[in-house]
Structure formats: structure tokens, C-alpha cells
Write a protein that holds these residues in place. Sequence first.
Motif, PDB file in Angstrom:
ATOM      1  N   ALA A 210     -12.595  -8.415  18.069  1.00 13.97           N
ATOM      2  CA  ALA A 210     -12.531  -9.026  16.777  1.00 13.97           C
ATOM      3  C   ALA A 210     -11.252  -8.670  15.536  1.00 13.97           C
ATOM      4  CB  ALA A 210     -13.709  -9.401  15.612  1.00 13.97           C
ATOM      5  N   ASP A 211     -11.751  -6.788  15.540  1.00 13.92           N
ATOM      6  CA  ASP A 211     -10.621  -6.318  14.885  1.00 13.92           C
ATOM      7  C   ASP A 211      -9.181  -6.318  15.445  1.00 13.92           C
ATOM      8  OD1 ASP A 211     -12.807  -5.881  13.008  1.00 13.92           O
ATOM      9  OD2 ASP A 211     -14.087  -3.487  13.429  1.00 13.92           O
ATOM     10  N   ASN A 212      -9.127  -6.678  16.309  1.00 15.29           N
ATOM     11  CA  ASN A 212      -7.931  -6.308  16.929  1.00 15.29           C
ATOM     12  C   ASN A 212      -7.291  -7.976  17.054  1.00 15.29           C
ATOM     13  OD1 ASN A 212      -7.029  -3.349  17.955  1.00 15.29           O
ATOM     14  ND2 ASN A 212      -8.103  -3.813  19.776  1.00 15.29           N
ATOM     15  N   CYS A 213      -7.877  -8.762  17.245  1.00 13.84           N
ATOM     16  CA  CYS A 213      -7.279 -10.430  17.047  1.00 13.84           C
ATOM     17  C   CYS A 213      -7.026 -10.273  14.976  1.00 13.84           C
ATOM     18  CB  CYS A 213      -8.397 -11.300  17.154  1.00 13.84           C
ATOM     19  SG  CYS A 213      -8.498 -11.232  19.146  1.00 13.84           S
ATOM     20  N   ASP A 416       5.148  -6.533  16.120  1.00 17.10           N
ATOM     21  CA  ASP A 416       4.522  -5.372  17.138  1.00 17.10           C
ATOM     22  C   ASP A 416       4.021  -6.421  18.183  1.00 17.10           C
ATOM     23  OD1 ASP A 416       3.926  -3.076  15.653  1.00 17.10           O
ATOM     24  OD2 ASP A 416       2.241  -3.926  14.358  1.00 17.10           O
ATOM     25  N   MET A 417       4.218  -7.424  18.252  1.00 19.14           N
ATOM     26  CA  MET A 417       5.112  -7.657  20.195  1.00 19.14           C
ATOM     27  C   MET A 417       3.678  -7.055  21.597  1.00 19.14           C
ATOM     28  SD  MET A 417       4.859 -10.769  19.093  1.00 19.14           S
ATOM     29  CE  MET A 417       5.836 -11.938  20.945  1.00 19.14           C
ATOM     30  N   SER A 418       4.671  -5.857  21.398  1.00 18.74           N
ATOM     31  CA  SER A 418       3.462  -5.483  22.196  1.00 18.74           C
ATOM     32  C   SER A 418       2.065  -5.061  22.070  1.00 18.74           C
ATOM     33  CB  SER A 418       4.604  -3.683  22.872  1.00 18.74           C
ATOM     34  OG  SER A 418       4.497  -3.288  21.475  1.00 18.74           O
ATOM     35  N   MET A 419       1.873  -4.868  21.284  1.00 18.98           N
ATOM     36  CA  MET A 419       0.231  -4.918  21.166  1.00 18.98           C
ATOM     37  C   MET A 419       0.049  -5.784  20.738  1.00 18.98           C
ATOM     38  SD  MET A 419      -0.382  -3.052  17.621  1.00 18.98           S
ATOM     39  CE  MET A 419      -2.384  -3.221  16.878  1.00 18.98           C
ATOM     40  N   ALA A 420       0.269  -6.543  20.492  1.00 18.76           N
ATOM     41  CA  ALA A 420      -0.728  -8.042  20.456  1.00 18.76           C
ATOM     42  C   ALA A 420      -0.180  -8.833  21.915  1.00 18.76           C
ATOM     43  CB  ALA A 420       0.636  -9.917  19.858  1.00 18.76           C
ATOM     44  N   LEU A 421       0.145  -8.055  22.844  1.00 22.25           N
ATOM     45  CA  LEU A 421       0.347  -8.594  24.120  1.00 22.25           C
ATOM     46  C   LEU A 421      -1.232  -7.853  24.896  1.00 22.25           C
ATOM     47  CD1 LEU A 421       1.554  -9.847  26.787  1.00 22.25           C
ATOM     48  CD2 LEU A 421       2.681  -8.029  27.409  1.00 22.25           C
ATOM     49  N   THR A 422      -1.093  -6.446  24.698  1.00 22.87           N
ATOM     50  CA  THR A 422      -2.379  -5.366  25.271  1.00 22.87           C
ATOM     51  C   THR A 422      -3.967  -6.631  24.403  1.00 22.87           C
ATOM     52  OG1 THR A 422      -1.100  -3.571  24.418  1.00 22.87           O
ATOM     53  CG2 THR A 422      -3.729  -3.937  24.747  1.00 22.87           C
ATOM     54  N   THR A 423      -3.698  -7.409  23.360  1.00 28.38           N
ATOM     55  CA  THR A 423      -5.030  -7.695  22.557  1.00 28.38           C
ATOM     56  C   THR A 423      -5.263  -9.086  23.482  1.00 28.38           C
ATOM     57  OG1 THR A 423      -4.225  -6.880  20.576  1.00 28.38           O
ATOM     58  CG2 THR A 423      -6.193  -8.734  20.672  1.00 28.38           C
ATOM     59  N   ILE A 425      -4.586  -9.477  26.250  1.00 29.64           N
ATOM     60  CA  ILE A 425      -5.144  -9.097  27.619  1.00 29.64           C
ATOM     61  C   ILE A 425      -6.687  -8.850  27.979  1.00 29.64           C
ATOM     62  CG2 ILE A 425      -5.377  -7.620  29.859  1.00 29.64           C
ATOM     63  CD1 ILE A 425      -2.103  -7.709  29.088  1.00 29.64           C
ATOM     64  N   LEU A 426      -6.946  -8.115  27.154  1.00 29.04           N
ATOM     65  CA  LEU A 426      -7.492  -7.814  26.431  1.00 29.04           C
ATOM     66  C   LEU A 426      -8.937  -9.110  25.831  1.00 29.04           C
ATOM     67  CD1 LEU A 426      -7.292  -4.468  23.235  1.00 29.04           C
ATOM     68  CD2 LEU A 426      -8.670  -4.629  26.638  1.00 29.04           C
ATOM     69  N   ILE A 427      -8.231  -9.965  25.754  1.00 26.56           N
ATOM     70  CA  ILE A 427      -9.400 -11.124  25.029  1.00 26.56           C
ATOM     71  C   ILE A 427      -9.095 -11.840  26.691  1.00 26.56           C
ATOM     72  CG2 ILE A 427      -9.114 -13.536  23.759  1.00 26.56           C
ATOM     73  CD1 ILE A 427      -7.621 -12.033  21.430  1.00 26.56           C
ATOM     74  N   PHE A 428      -8.451 -11.876  27.607  1.00 25.41           N
ATOM     75  CA  PHE A 428      -8.512 -12.554  28.533  1.00 25.41           C
ATOM     76  C   PHE A 428      -9.437 -12.189  30.186  1.00 25.41           C
ATOM     77  CE2 PHE A 428      -7.762 -12.535  33.576  1.00 25.41           C
ATOM     78  CZ  PHE A 428      -7.498 -14.375  33.464  1.00 25.41           C
ATOM     79  N   ILE A 429      -9.808 -10.528  29.467  1.00 19.04           N
ATOM     80  CA  ILE A 429     -10.621 -10.068  30.507  1.00 19.04           C
ATOM     81  C   ILE A 429     -12.516 -10.349  29.676  1.00 19.04           C
ATOM     82  CG2 ILE A 429     -12.137  -7.561  30.569  1.00 19.04           C
ATOM     83  CD1 ILE A 429      -8.886  -6.292  30.640  1.00 19.04           C
ATOM     84  N   ALA A 464     -17.489   1.749  27.713  1.00 16.70           N
ATOM     85  CA  ALA A 464     -17.635   2.953  25.927  1.00 16.70           C
ATOM     86  C   ALA A 464     -15.801   2.831  25.595  1.00 16.70           C
ATOM     87  CB  ALA A 464     -18.457   3.496  26.405  1.00 16.70           C
ATOM     88  N   LEU A 465     -15.321   3.315  27.390  1.00 20.95           N
ATOM     89  CA  LEU A 465     -14.137   4.076  26.882  1.00 20.95           C
ATOM     90  C   LEU A 465     -13.271   3.387  26.163  1.00 20.95           C
ATOM     91  CD1 LEU A 465     -13.682   6.046  30.465  1.00 20.95           C
ATOM     92  CD2 LEU A 465     -14.080   7.057  28.021  1.00 20.95           C
ATOM     93  N   VAL A 466     -13.717   2.099  26.614  1.00 21.16           N
ATOM     94  CA  VAL A 466     -11.847   0.900  26.363  1.00 21.16           C
ATOM     95  C   VAL A 466     -13.101   0.499  24.943  1.00 21.16           C
ATOM     96  CG1 VAL A 466     -11.833  -1.552  26.439  1.00 21.16           C
ATOM     97  CG2 VAL A 466     -12.781  -0.625  28.360  1.00 21.16           C
ATOM     98  N   ILE A 467     -14.125   0.590  24.401  1.00 20.34           N
ATOM     99  CA  ILE A 467     -14.414   0.961  23.179  1.00 20.34           C
ATOM    100  C   ILE A 467     -13.159   1.880  21.751  1.00 20.34           C
ATOM    101  CG2 ILE A 467     -16.554   1.131  21.261  1.00 20.34           C
ATOM    102  CD1 ILE A 467     -17.588  -0.453  22.670  1.00 20.34           C
ATOM    103  N   MET A 468     -13.871   3.544  23.030  1.00 17.96           N
ATOM    104  CA  MET A 468     -13.265   4.170  22.343  1.00 17.96           C
ATOM    105  C   MET A 468     -11.428   3.963  21.869  1.00 17.96           C
ATOM    106  SD  MET A 468     -15.763   7.298  24.052  1.00 17.96           S
ATOM    107  CE  MET A 468     -14.949   8.134  22.925  1.00 17.96           C
ATOM    108  N   TYR A 469     -11.221   3.738  23.325  1.00 16.49           N
ATOM    109  CA  TYR A 469      -9.185   3.915  23.485  1.00 16.49           C
ATOM    110  C   TYR A 469      -8.651   2.413  22.386  1.00 16.49           C
ATOM    111  CZ  TYR A 469      -5.338   4.354  25.533  1.00 16.49           C
ATOM    112  OH  TYR A 469      -3.424   4.578  25.747  1.00 16.49           O
ATOM    113  N   PHE A 470      -9.519   1.324  22.677  1.00 15.45           N
ATOM    114  CA  PHE A 470      -8.945   0.043  22.570  1.00 15.45           C
ATOM    115  C   PHE A 470      -9.052  -0.065  21.083  1.00 15.45           C
ATOM    116  CE2 PHE A 470      -7.811  -0.712  26.708  1.00 15.45           C
ATOM    117  CZ  PHE A 470      -5.920  -0.505  26.867  1.00 15.45           C
ATOM    118  N   GLY A 471     -10.637  -0.035  20.520  1.00 13.97           N
ATOM    119  CA  GLY A 471     -11.226  -0.273  19.684  1.00 13.97           C
ATOM    120  C   GLY A 471     -10.495   0.267  17.986  1.00 13.97           C
ATOM    121  N   ASN A 472     -10.666  -0.521  17.224  1.00  6.78           N
ATOM    122  CA  ASN A 472     -10.673  -0.702  16.311  1.00  6.78           C
ATOM    123  C   ASN A 472     -11.305   0.513  15.403  1.00  6.78           C
ATOM    124  OD1 ASN A 472      -8.703  -0.502  13.507  1.00  6.78           O
ATOM    125  ND2 ASN A 472      -7.759  -2.905  13.728  1.00  6.78           N
TER     126      ASN A 472
END
Length: 483
Positions: A210-213, A416-423, A425-429, A464-472
Motif C-alpha cells: 500500500a505505502d509503496n503504491c 522513479d521508474m526503476s523504483m516503480a518497476l520494483t513495486t 514486481i512486489l505487487i505481482f508476488i 519480515a525481511l521484505v517488510i524491513m527492506y522494502f517497507g515504507n
Amino acid sequence: MFFNSLDFAIFLPIVFILYWFLANKSLKIQNLLIVAASYIFYGWWDYRFLALILFSTIIDYFIGLKLAKEQSLLKRKFLLWTSISVNLGLLGFFKYFNFFLDNFVTAFSFFGFQINSGSLNIILPVGISFYTFQTLSYTIDIYKGKLEPTKDFIIFSAFVSFFPQLVAGPIERATHLLPQFYKKRNFDYSAAIDGLKQILWGLFKKVVIADNCAYFANLIFNNSEDFSGSTLVLGALFFTFQIYGDFSGYSDIAIGTSRLFGFDLMKNFAFPYFSRDVAEFWRRWHISLSTWFRDYLYIPLGGSRGKTWMKVRNTFIIFIVSGFWHGANWTFIIWGGLNAIYFLPLLLTNRNRNNVDIVALEKKLPSLKEFLNVLITFSLTVLAWIFFRAENVTHASNYISEIFSSSLLSMPLFPDMSMALTTIILIFIFVSIEWVGRQDEYAIERIGLKWKKQFRYGMYYIIALVIMYFGNFGENQFIYFQF
């Protein structure tokens, strides 16, 4: 106090320890602790609104007692309408006063009358739409004879202010939640572990999805005139996953937190973006609110019984009121009306109950027909969300107009297109995990249960690691706090 804040990370363990280690010998003390914790939790935003929730609690507590004793139908109706008037009156003042005032002035200006009036600087109390409906259901159910009123003021106060679901639901019925405060609660290790898993998944939805989107949805919507139609489509998709991750994430955290204290809350989301038609979507989205409107508004109006014009009327009433519940803006009303238009053909052709079970039940993949139906329903939902997110009707109209222009065929382009691409990928997962767990209460409820312990816990550590690393972790407010 936000669920995704350091304050809550400190608050929750303290309340948990006090609840199970110091108050566990007495049910009354446990309930009193819940009330105290709930008032601290709510007062963290603005302590002045504690008086408001206390006032609502006192009003409905005594009206409930009077309703149980009163035999006169006229007096019972008076008591019921007193509760409805007080609760909706408070809600109307804080949430809709300026909306009606502004539209009143605009209407008179249209006919050539100039009225000088200034809007009041009214602060909307957090969660007022949620606890108002919760207390109303208590009074209405007593009036209908479905519920006996509680004589314990502490228990009723705990029911109204229960902190896990106080500010954004689920909107609990008194018939479900209230009796749980009377039962002795013993610590259940398996329920607590299950609750922690649901909290973990809810945090993933909120801070990773949610917060990255939200970053990209806000960037695109707030500057929509600068972007192409293809970019605006992407912005609408970002908001679509933002609002789902935000609100269903809150519900997951609320339900999981409640399990830590021995309570069971109703399921509020059932994988709505896998719906095959709009009727199914509304059975799976914000279930506690849609069923509230169904039971306390739609059915009393006649529901789907009667002549065709009554079915049409009732459908539009329920969806427009639902839209207006979300906020004092014409965009919400149009959003509700648009969903009514989506829903009406299904109702009139008796196809609104065609899809009751989850899509591709007991199968790994959907059929082509199911996939296309899900895709069409999802696309209609995305279009409606544009009105929900837009600042005003003009903004929404311009946004949609640009989508259906020739620029739709261009490549999306924004900062920030590269950051958007990461987001993305996270949505797809995220969607993939939700698909695998779509038959359960929440996505990761049973994933990994048959694995070896080290692999199962490894999955939780990875989340938990994904939350810590990619979380906003900007302590972004949950969207539905404004409602």
C-alpha cells in the motif's frame, strides 16, 4: 496511534503482558484493562475526542436498558430514533456539515441569490463512521428483539471502544462481539501464533504494497495533467492496490491483534480482486460495512423483493449511501452510483448470486472464462476507483478523458521508474501469494503448514525481511482513518 508505528510496537506488548500476566485472574479486570487501553489508543490522536466516544457509549447504554423494559411501541420507537438521531447527528455534524453548507450556498447562487457564509474548521474524529455504526447496530438489534442489552457498563464500553477495530473496523455486530466479553478467556498459544501470522501479512500489505503504491498513485494523480493516458492507467492501478493493501492490511492486523487477546472478529475481506462479477466483489470487499447496509437499510427498504422500480431504487439507495458514508464529496457519491450501475444488470437478470464460491475452487488455475470475467470485473473496479481517488468530479473526468485519448498507446513515463518497476514486481508476488491462499481466511494462513518447521519459519523470516527492506515506514496514515 498507527498500527505501523513504533508507538504501537511498544503499546501492544505492554497491554499483552498486563492482560495475560496481571489481569488474567479476573474477567472484570481484563475488560477494564481493554477499556483503558482502548481509550489510550484512541486518545493518542486527539484526547479531546475521548469525550465524544464516551458520550455515544453512555447514550446507547442507557437507551438499550430502557428499550428492554419499555412495552409501549410508541415509546420504543422514540427511544430508537433518539439513538439514531444522536449518533447520526454527531456523524453528520463532524463529517458533512461543511459539505451541505457549501452545496446549499452553491444551489442558491445558481438561482441568483448570493449568500455569505464561511465553512467551519471542523476536525473529523478518527473512526467516527465505524464506531457510530457499531453502536447503532446494538440499539437496533435490541429494538428488534435480537439482543438483550448488557447491564455491565464496562463490558459495553469495551465493545464500543475495542482498540484493534475501533478506528477502521471491521464494524462488529453486538450479537457477535459483545458476548465474547462475558466469557472467560484463557491464553491459546495456537490462536496467538495464528494472530501473529495475520499481523505479519497485514503489515506486508500495508507498508510494502500500500505505502509503496501510494507514492506513485499520489505522484500521478496529483500531477495528472502532466502525464500520458498510459501513465494515468498505471496510476489508477497503483491506487487500486494501495487501497486494497491499506484497508485489508488494517483488517488483518486488527483481526490478528484481537486473537492475541482471545477475541474473534469477523472477516472483512475475502480476496475481492479475484471476483468474477461486481456482485461477488461486493460480497468480498469491506464485508462488515456491506452486510451492515444490507441488514439495516437494504432489507428494511424491501431488498430485491417487489416490482422492478423498487429493486432499482433500493440498489441505487444502498450504493449511493455507501458512497456518501466514505466522505463528503460528490466523487464518492458518483463512485457509489457507478457501482450501482455495474450491479443492477446482475440483479435484474437474477445473476447476482451466480458466483458464491471463490474462483477456481480446488484448482490451481482458473478457466479462460473465469479469467476473462475476473479481468473485466477488475477493470470496472479500477475505473470506479478513479472517482474515489480524484480530488473532485472535474479532476476525475479529465483523468478518464486523458486515459481514452491517443496517449494511451504511449509508453508510461514518470519519475522513479526503476523504483516503480520494483513495486510492480512486489505487487505481482503479492497477488501470486494471495491467489495460492485465496481459499483461506488470509493468504498465508495455511501456506507452509506441511513444510518442515525450519522452512515454514524461514518463510515468515523472509516476509519480515521484505517488510524491513522494502517497507515504507513513514507512518503513513491508513486511508480509511479519514472515513
